[in-house]
Every structure is written in structure tokens, then in C-alpha cells.
Design a protein around this motif. Structure first.
Motif, short mmCIF file in Angstrom:
data_model
loop_
_atom_site.label_atom_id
_atom_site.label_comp_id
_atom_site.label_asym_id
_atom_site.label_seq_id
_atom_site.Cartn_x
_atom_site.Cartn_y
_atom_site.Cartn_z
N ASN A 436 -5.48 -1.10 -3.27
CA ASN A 436 -6.16 -1.01 -1.96
C ASN A 436 -5.26 -0.54 -0.83
OD1 ASN A 436 -4.73 -3.45 -1.46
ND2 ASN A 436 -6.43 -4.33 -0.31
N VAL A 437 -4.25 0.31 -1.13
CA VAL A 437 -3.33 0.75 -0.08
C VAL A 437 -4.04 1.58 0.98
CG1 VAL A 437 -2.58 2.81 -1.36
CG2 VAL A 437 -1.10 1.82 0.38
N VAL A 438 -4.97 2.45 0.56
CA VAL A 438 -5.69 3.29 1.52
C VAL A 438 -6.52 2.43 2.45
CG1 VAL A 438 -7.49 5.05 1.77
CG2 VAL A 438 -5.70 5.34 0.04
N ASP A 439 -7.17 1.41 1.91
CA ASP A 439 -7.98 0.52 2.73
C ASP A 439 -7.10 -0.22 3.74
OD1 ASP A 439 -10.56 -0.74 3.29
OD2 ASP A 439 -9.63 -2.56 2.51
N ARG A 440 -5.93 -0.70 3.30
CA ARG A 440 -5.01 -1.39 4.21
C ARG A 440 -4.54 -0.47 5.32
NH1 ARG A 440 0.01 -3.39 1.50
NH2 ARG A 440 0.49 -4.06 3.62
#
Length: 576
Positions: A436-440
């Protein structure tokens, strides 16, 4: 001609300054990176002062001032605006258009007086806007000959220019216009108009619309945009019944009631994004790519050149640039690091030098790290409330270890980048392997729309393993390319919904610290790819100074920040 040349982009938007002394580019810096005001249009006082200090000069030492546009062309265009009285679709706007052009021209006396007061011994030259764009693109490329395509919203009266660029026997850049389109035939105007209609800021958030386009179906409005932007033998033309005649005033709308009826009502910034918005963005983007390919083909035909340089605001449409490259029209396609208006500060200075028979200065070719270092605008307090700092003997190892552990790290190191892309000196780095790096990044750090993608940076020696570059480099993050099968499997987080990534390739010569970080990260993960986005939050410019970078750390979900060789962390970490 002797003496320093100061190039200015000023009094419009994206103010910037460039200084050339004794055949060497001292620097190019955008005012917004120092003032904190995005798209700052004021006289670039901070940037000019930095350049003068760096070169050991005073205002009285400047021999030549070069401004990035000509007021007189607005004045000449005003009477021609009255010809639009003859067409029913443009009659209502003809007189307001003429008045607005005279208003722009009328600012000349005050602006030139301001510059004369600041630089009393300098000779002032106003440079054609598209020539400034074109010279920046051509001189930065290092090519000896190329077609030069400039596409923007409006430069005086020009909106699209195709020129033949070449270096003469004395290495002086020669600019030979071959074809030009004038307003109202403006691709940048259309893209900005639809961007505004979709609820984002024109001349600022076109990239958001480009990202949204990947989620839509262009067929829904394809016929509308084919009618709105009609291809011609000499370029293209706009239908004024859909995109009304430009009036240089925010009081006049850029889309017609007919366009609204055929698409959707204007979206407010806080409204939900629906499928009609996605489809409208997709159709706009598709037609933009078709027009840019058509213009590139024309450039090839009329110049016979094998290489292409692209400048102007539309050159920042990395998907369209990728399509031109993939079409095989040219052996190389080059976009400078600052293709937009800020880069015209350099182009204006280059025009003055070229007119005097001077060659391209040292430091122009293939350069992007041209601004001040982090601490050149005030000494940073060793620590702030809630922030701890320590000196790092091996910063590359420290950053790579944090990234491999899933942390998101800000970089504020070395000379500031020129142009809209963060290229490792004012970047936020993250592991593409983290869940979930993009979401973070979107939710807790950039505070922006969830559909926005993030660009990758990769070691040049390994780029072909992950991205379809066909042996080319992409040092300025200016083209969107497909991923290889291996790349899509190993680092899916760096690819957008359309399967493309706006990749940056890096090596030890261009950026030794970032290359070392990639190598250290690869040693831990076996992947020499990182997510690289700009060190800022939504609505703010890229952080030019250490103080601005610390504000970004404390005001966002960043885990850590490297400022040169100092490692800053929050004493109270947020939950991921």
C-alpha cells in the motif's frame, strides 16, 4: 559583446532567472522554490539575488537583460482581433479580446521601468517567447541539428512553432522557424480549458487530468474532440463553437454552453469524480496525443531532421511524448528539464548571446541541477520541536536501509533541480515493494487524488530489465514508457492504469548519491528501482530550501528527511 547576461521569466507565471557569465551558465532557478508560492509570477528577486551572490556580481555588473516575451506583439495583435467580428461564432468576443491584448501590452512601460531601476547599466532585450522555449530545448539537447517543436497555450500570438535548430561552425545555435500557428489554434488552451471544466486548476493541474485519462474510455467523446480540434495540412484548428475565442481575462469562460451540453456540467473541486469525468479526460488526452503526433510528423517533413526537441507547456505531457518516441519518426526525442515557462529565462539569455554570435555556454547541455543548495537561504536550526537530527557518515546506506524497511524518506540534497520534475535532489523516495505504498503517499504525504501515479527511478544499467526504453536514457523523467513483463511483475506499484511509467534513469555521473542509494537498496532487495516523487505536498511548490523541506517533514506523513548529510526524524512517529 561582453558582460554578464541575465535571463528573466517574469511578470507572468513561473518566474525564474538564469545567469550566464564569461561563457558559463551560473544557474537557473525558479522563484516558487524559494518563495513557497506555487507558480509565483513576481519578479524573481530571490533567484536573482542568489545568482548575483554566487557569481560575485552586483546589479550594476549586469550588461544585458533578456526578457522572455515581447509586449509589442500583443499590441500589434489587438487590431487583428477585430477580424473575428466577421464570424458569428466569434463576434461577441472580438472586441473584448482586442482590449485584453492591449491591456497586456500596456504593462510594458511599468515593467521595463522596474527592470531599468534594478539594472541601470544593462541593455534590455525582449525575446520572442517561442524562440526562448525553442532555444532552451535545442541548446540543452547537445544536438548539432534537430527539428524543434514548441507547443503551449500562448506565447504572444504563437501557440505552436516548428523550427529547424542547428549549430553553425562557431557552435552558435541558429533558430530557423519553418511553420507556426497562432491563437486561437491552441492545444494548450484546450487542455487547460478542460482541466478547469473538470474541477482542477488550469496551468497547474493538467497532469492530474492526464492521470485521470488512463481510467476513462475515450470513445465516448472522441468524435466531439475530433470536431473540436481538426487536423489540417499545416497543423490544426479549433472549433470556436466548442472552445470560444480566447480573451486574456479570467472573467471569460474557456468552454461553450454547447460543449457543456455535450459533455457534463462543470465539476467543482470537491465534487466526486465520476465516469463521465474519466471519459472526458480520456478523450482529451487521446486527441492531444493524435495532434502531437501529427505535429511531430509535420516537423519531420518540413525540417528533414532526424532528431526532435520539444518545448512549451504541452511538452510536459509525458504520455504524448512517449507516443512520439514510439512512433519511430525520429531517432531521438529530447525534452529539456524545464520545458515550461521557467525555462524561457535560460532561452531568452541564449537568444541574446546567439544574436551576438556567441556559442552555447558551458553548463547548458544535458544539465538539470542548476539551483541553490539547501542551506544557501538561511542556516537550519539543528532541531525543531518534535524533530531529532543526527549526522550521517554514510547517507546512502541510511536512506536505503530505511526504504527497505518500508519507510518513506524525503531528500533535500545538493543543487536544486530546474523544471517541474523532482530528479533526486528534492525528492520523496519510497520502496515500490512496500504494501500500500501508493495509498500512503497519496493519503498521508502528498494529500492528493488516489488515482495519481508515482514515477520510478532506476539505475541506467538495469533500466531495460524493467522498462521498454529501446536503449534510450530518460534522465529528466519526461517520457512515459511501457514496462517489460518482468518489470510489471516485480514493481507493479510504479505503473499506472495504462501500463505506463514516467521513468527516470540515473547513473553515478549524473547523480552519485541517488545512484548509491539505488545500489544499496538493490543489495538489500535485489531491485534497483525506487518510487521518486517531488518533495512537496499538494498545492505547494517543490521545496527549494532546507527550511521548506523541514516544514514538509513536520506537516506530512514523511518518516524521515535527509538534508545533505543530516538525518531528520520525528521524535513521535505516526502510525503507518
Amino acid at each position: 559583446m561582453t558582460g554578464p547576461v541575465l535571463g528573466l521569466c517574469s511578470f507572468t507565471h513561473d518566474s525564474a532567472a538564469a545567469l550566464i557569465v564569461d561563457g558559463e551558465l551560473i544557474g537557473l532557478v525558479e522563484e516558487e522554490r524559494l518563495s513557497g508560492i506555487k507558480h509565483d509570477g513576481a519578479y524573481p528577486e530571490r533567484g536573482v539575488n542568489w545568482l548575483l551572490t554566487k557569481s560575485g556580481l552586483s546589479p550594476g555588473d549586469i550588461a544585458h537583460l533578456a526578457l522572455h516575451f515581447r509586449h509589442d506583439l500583443y499590441r500589434r495583435a489587438a487590431p487583428r482581433a477585430l477580424t473575428h467580428l466577421l464570424r458569428p461564432a466569434t463576434t461577441r468576443r472580438a472586441i473584448p479580446r482586442a482590449r485584453s491584448l492591449l491591456t497586456v501590452a500596456g504593462h510594458e512601460k511599468d515593467r521595463l521601468k522596474q527592470l531599468a531601476d534594478r539594472f541601470p547599466d544593462a541593455t534590455l532585450t525582449q525575446v520572442l517567447h517561442h524562440r526562448a522555449h525553442g532555444l532552451t530545448a535545442f541548446a540543452s539537447s547537445g544536438f548539432t541539428e534537430a527539428a524543434v517543436l514548441v507547443v503551449d497555450s500562448l506565447g504572444e500570438t504563437q501557440t505552436t512553432t516548428i523550427a529547424h535548430g542547428r549549430l553553425n561552425t562557431a557552435s552558435v545555435p541558429v533558430w530557423e522557424p519553418v511553420l507556426e500557428l497562432t491563437d486561437p489554434a491552441s492545444l494548450g488552451y484546450v487542455y487547460g480549458a478542460v482541466t478547469q471544466h473538470l474541477g482542477w486548476r488550469k496551468a497547474d493541474e493538467e497532469g492530474t487530468v492526464m492521470a485521470l485519462a488512463a481510467l476513462g474510455d475515450p470513445t465516448r467523446f472522441a468524435a466531439l474532440f475530433q470536431r473540436a480540434i481538426r487536423l489540417t495540412r499545416s497543423g490544426f484548428a479549433l472549433d470556436p463553437r466548442l472552445f470560444p475565442l480566447r480573451v486574456v481575462s479570467s472573467r471569460w469562460t474557456r468552454v461553450s454552453s454547447e460543449f457543456v451540453a455535450a459533455t457534463c456540467p462543470p465539476r467543482r473541486p470537491d465534487d466526486q469524480v465520476t465516469q463521465v469525468h474519466r471519459d472526458l479526460a480520456a478523450a482529451l488526452q487521446q486527441r492531444t496525443e493524435e495532434v502531437m503526433l501529427h505535429l511531430a510528423s509535420l516537423a519531420r517533413q518540413v525540417t528533414k531532421a532526424d532528431r526532435l526537441c520539444v518545448g512549451g507547456g504541452v511538452a510536459m505531457n509525458c504520455v504524448a511524448i512517449g507516443k512520439i518516441l514510439a512512433a519511430g519518426l525520429f531517432s531521438e526525442v529530447f525534452v529539456p528539464p524545464a520545458p515550461g515557462d521557467s525555462g524561457t529565462a535560460l532561452g531568452a539569455a541564449l537568444a541574446v548571446l546567439a544574436d551576438d554570435g556567441q556559442p552555447v555556454p558551458e553548463g547548458v547541455r544535458d544539465s538539470c541541477y542548476l539551483g541553490p543548495s539547501p542551506h544557501e537561504f538561511g542556516v537550519v536550526v539543528p532541531a525543531r520541536d518534535g524533530v531529532a537530527v543526527r549526522w550521517e557518515r554514510a547517507p546512502a546506506e541510511r536512506v536505503a536501509a530505511a526504504l527497505a524497511d518500508g519507510q518513506i524518506v524525503g531528500m533535500c540534497v545538493g543543487p536544486l533541480e530546474a523544471g517541474p520534475r523532482a530528479l533526486g535532489h528534492r525528492s520523496i523516495l519510497a520502496s515500490p515493494l512496500s504494501s500500500n505504498v501508493v495509498d500512503r503517499l497519496n493519503k498521508k504525504i502528498k494529500f492528493r487524488e488516489p488515482f495519481r501515479p508515482f514515477a520510478p527511478v532506476v539505475l541506467a544499467d538495469h533500466a531495460e530489465e524493467y522498462f521498454v526504453l529501446n536503449g534510450r536514457s530518460s534522465p529528466f523523467m519526461s517520457i512515459a514508457v511501457p514496462g517489460t513483463e518482468s518489470g510489471r511483475q516485480k514493481v507493479p506499484a510504479v505503473f499506472h492504469a495504462n501500463g505506463l511509467a514516467r521513468v527516470q534513469t540515473i547513473d553515478h555521473h549524473r547523480n552519485p548519491l541517488l545512484a548509491a542509494i539505488l545500489e544499496a537498496f538493490a543489495a538489500r532487495t535485489d531491485v534497483p528501482v525506487l518510487i521518486n516523487t517531488s518533495l512537496n505536498i499538494k498545492g505547494k511548490p517543490i521545496c527549494g530550501t532546507a527550511a521548506m523541506a523541514l516544514d514538509c517533514l513536520t506537516g506530512s506523513g514523511l518518516d524521515a528527511l535527509l538534508i545533505d548529510d543530516r538525518w531528520y526524524t520525528k521524535t513521535r512517529q505516526e502510525t503507518r
